[in-house]
Design an enzyme around this catalytic site. Structure first.
Site, PDB file in Angstrom:
ATOM      1  N   GLU A  26       0.828  -1.221   0.000  1.00 41.96           N
ATOM      2  CA  GLU A  26       0.000   0.000   0.000  1.00 41.96           C
ATOM      3  C   GLU A  26       0.858   1.265   0.000  1.00 41.96           C
ATOM      4  OE1 GLU A  26      -1.487   1.798   3.566  1.00 41.96           O
ATOM      5  OE2 GLU A  26      -1.165  -0.053   4.702  1.00 41.96           O
ATOM      6  N   LYS A 160      -3.395  -2.133  15.457  1.00 40.15           N
ATOM      7  CA  LYS A 160      -2.740  -1.362  16.514  1.00 40.15           C
ATOM      8  C   LYS A 160      -3.703  -1.136  17.663  1.00 40.15           C
ATOM      9  CE  LYS A 160       0.921   0.997  14.227  1.00 40.15           C
ATOM     10  NZ  LYS A 160       0.887   1.444  12.849  1.00 40.15           N
TER      11      LYS A 160
HETATM   12  N1  PSU Z   1      -2.588   1.487  10.657  1.00 39.80           N
HETATM   13  C1  PSU Z   1      -1.270   1.553  10.782  1.00 39.80           C
HETATM   14  N2  PSU Z   1      -0.526   2.212   9.861  1.00 39.80           N
HETATM   15  C2  PSU Z   1      -1.110   2.781   8.770  1.00 39.80           C
HETATM   16  C3  PSU Z   1      -2.519   2.668   8.621  1.00 39.80           C
HETATM   17  C4  PSU Z   1      -3.197   2.012   9.574  1.00 39.80           C
HETATM   18  O1  PSU Z   1      -0.754   1.033  11.735  1.00 39.80           O
HETATM   19  O2  PSU Z   1      -0.407   3.386   7.946  1.00 39.80           O
HETATM   20  C5  PSU Z   1      -3.183   3.213   7.401  1.00 39.80           C
HETATM   21  C6  PSU Z   1      -3.511   2.067   6.435  1.00 39.80           C
HETATM   22  O3  PSU Z   1      -3.388   2.546   5.113  1.00 39.80           O
HETATM   23  C7  PSU Z   1      -4.960   1.781   6.750  1.00 39.80           C
HETATM   24  C8  PSU Z   1      -5.479   3.150   7.050  1.00 39.80           C
HETATM   25  O4  PSU Z   1      -5.664   1.170   5.684  1.00 39.80           O
HETATM   26  O5  PSU Z   1      -4.428   3.790   7.762  1.00 39.80           O
HETATM   27  C9  PSU Z   1      -6.745   3.111   7.856  1.00 39.80           C
HETATM   28  O6  PSU Z   1      -7.268   4.376   7.953  1.00 39.80           O
HETATM   29  P1  PSU Z   1      -8.745   4.593   8.525  1.00 39.80           P
HETATM   30  O7  PSU Z   1      -8.646   4.241   9.970  1.00 39.80           O
HETATM   31  O8  PSU Z   1      -9.015   6.047   8.276  1.00 39.80           O
HETATM   32  O9  PSU Z   1      -9.636   3.696   7.749  1.00 39.80           O
END
Ligand code: PSU
Ligand code: MN
Length: 285
Positions: A26, A160
């Site tokens: 990603e 996380k």
């Molecule tokens: N969690 C992490 N590192 C990240 C992300 C999530 O530990 O970089 C990023 C990933 O791209 C994930 C996104 O898909 O954040 C999720 O964002 P949201 O919670 O806005 O859906």
């Protein structure tokens, strides 16, 4: 159809044509998840790990409204410090493409693009999930919806602890997503090996994981698979230690009214500062 919007890197196209293994990566983690230059160093190092294991990496992102399947080194470097890169999840594709903008794909966004290109496996750090307090805020990452419907296997280090991990697992169970704990009895919590949540499916070899993926496909069961692979013991930040920091970061986000897609990048960045960079090192490992 969507081929009109995809630029598949020739090396990736050749590998797919020949049935060679391709691993998607990603770009939100590059543009919004880590600071420069660690982001570009990590992105390129991960590609090398994949190559070293005999597969072809395909880092996915959007440049000038084109979906890039297999960004070049120069494109990754550009995305690592460009401004105005949109964080692109499912809902954002039509906008970013119609406006010919740059976009970094989240786990959900990368799954969508990987699936369009015929890539079945995707590796990242952490997935999004159910946020703490989601009962009020309704903040549930689109990553979980994507795992429900898109046939891509996502390998990561767990969710996380900025998230509500038990609620995230419940959501995945409701969605029918197999969650594999690789070589461990507990679902890992990214910075730490332990989340206190017992895994319902432990597998210990790549062959076992491969068999599960194939069987799901043969049965025609739609949706993704989540493989969680714990951080090595020597690199982990114990749960007790990181949780206090996370609580503080969440408090600050509440206070400052951080919302929607800005929350996850905000929390990651605050946790990094509050641990004086230690969380970033764990992130990379
Ligand atoms: N969690 C992490 N590192 C990240 C992300 C999530 O530990 O970089 C990023 C990933 O791209 C994930 C996104 O898909 O954040 C999720 O964002 P949201 O919670 O806005 O859906
Ligand atoms: Mn959200």
């Amino acid at each position: 159809m969507y081929d009109n919007y995809l630029d598949v890197n020739p090396e990736v196209a050749k590998a797919l044509e020949e049935g060679q293994p391709v691993v998607a990566l990603e770009s939100t983690i590059i543009a919004h998840g880590m600071p420069y230059p660690k982001n570009v160093e990590t992105a390129l190092a991960v590609e090398e790990v994949i190559r070293g294991n005999g597969a072809v990496p395909a880092t996915i992102g959007i440049l000038g409204g084109r979906i890039k399947i297999g960004m070049t080194k120069e494109e990754i470097e550009y995305m690592a410090h460009a401004e105005n890169v949109m964080k692109v999840s499912r809902r954002d594709f039509p906008l970013v493409i119609s406006k010919k903008m740059d976009g970094a794909t989240t786990v959900a966004g990368t799954m969508i693009a990987a699936h369009m290109a015929g890539i079945k496996l995707f590796v990242t750090g952490g997935i999004g999930g159910v946020h703490r307090g989601a009962g009020e805020s309704f903040d549930i990452s689109a990553d979980l919806e994507e795992l429900k419907m898109t046939d891509v296997t996502v390998v990561c280090a767990g969710a996380k602890a900025i998230l509500d991990i038990p609620a995230t697992l419940e959501y995945l169970e409701t969605s029918g997503v197999p969650v594999i704990a690789y070589g461990t009895d507990e679902i890992p919590a990214f910075y730490s090996r332990s989340s206190g949540q017992k895994a319902n499916c432990r597998l210990d070899t790549p062959e076992e994981v491969g068999a599960l993926i194939s069987i799901k496909e043969e049965l025609g069961l739609k949706g993704g698979i989540l493989v969680t692979c714990p951080i090595p013991e020597k690199d982990e930040i114990p749960a007790g230690e990181i949780n206090g920091v996370i609580d503080e970061a969440i408090r600050e986000a509440d206070e400052q009214g951080v919302k929607g897609k800005d929350i996850t990048p905000f929390l990651l960045s605050r946790v990094k500062d509050l641990t004086e960079g230690r969380s970033l090192e764990a992130n990379i490992k």
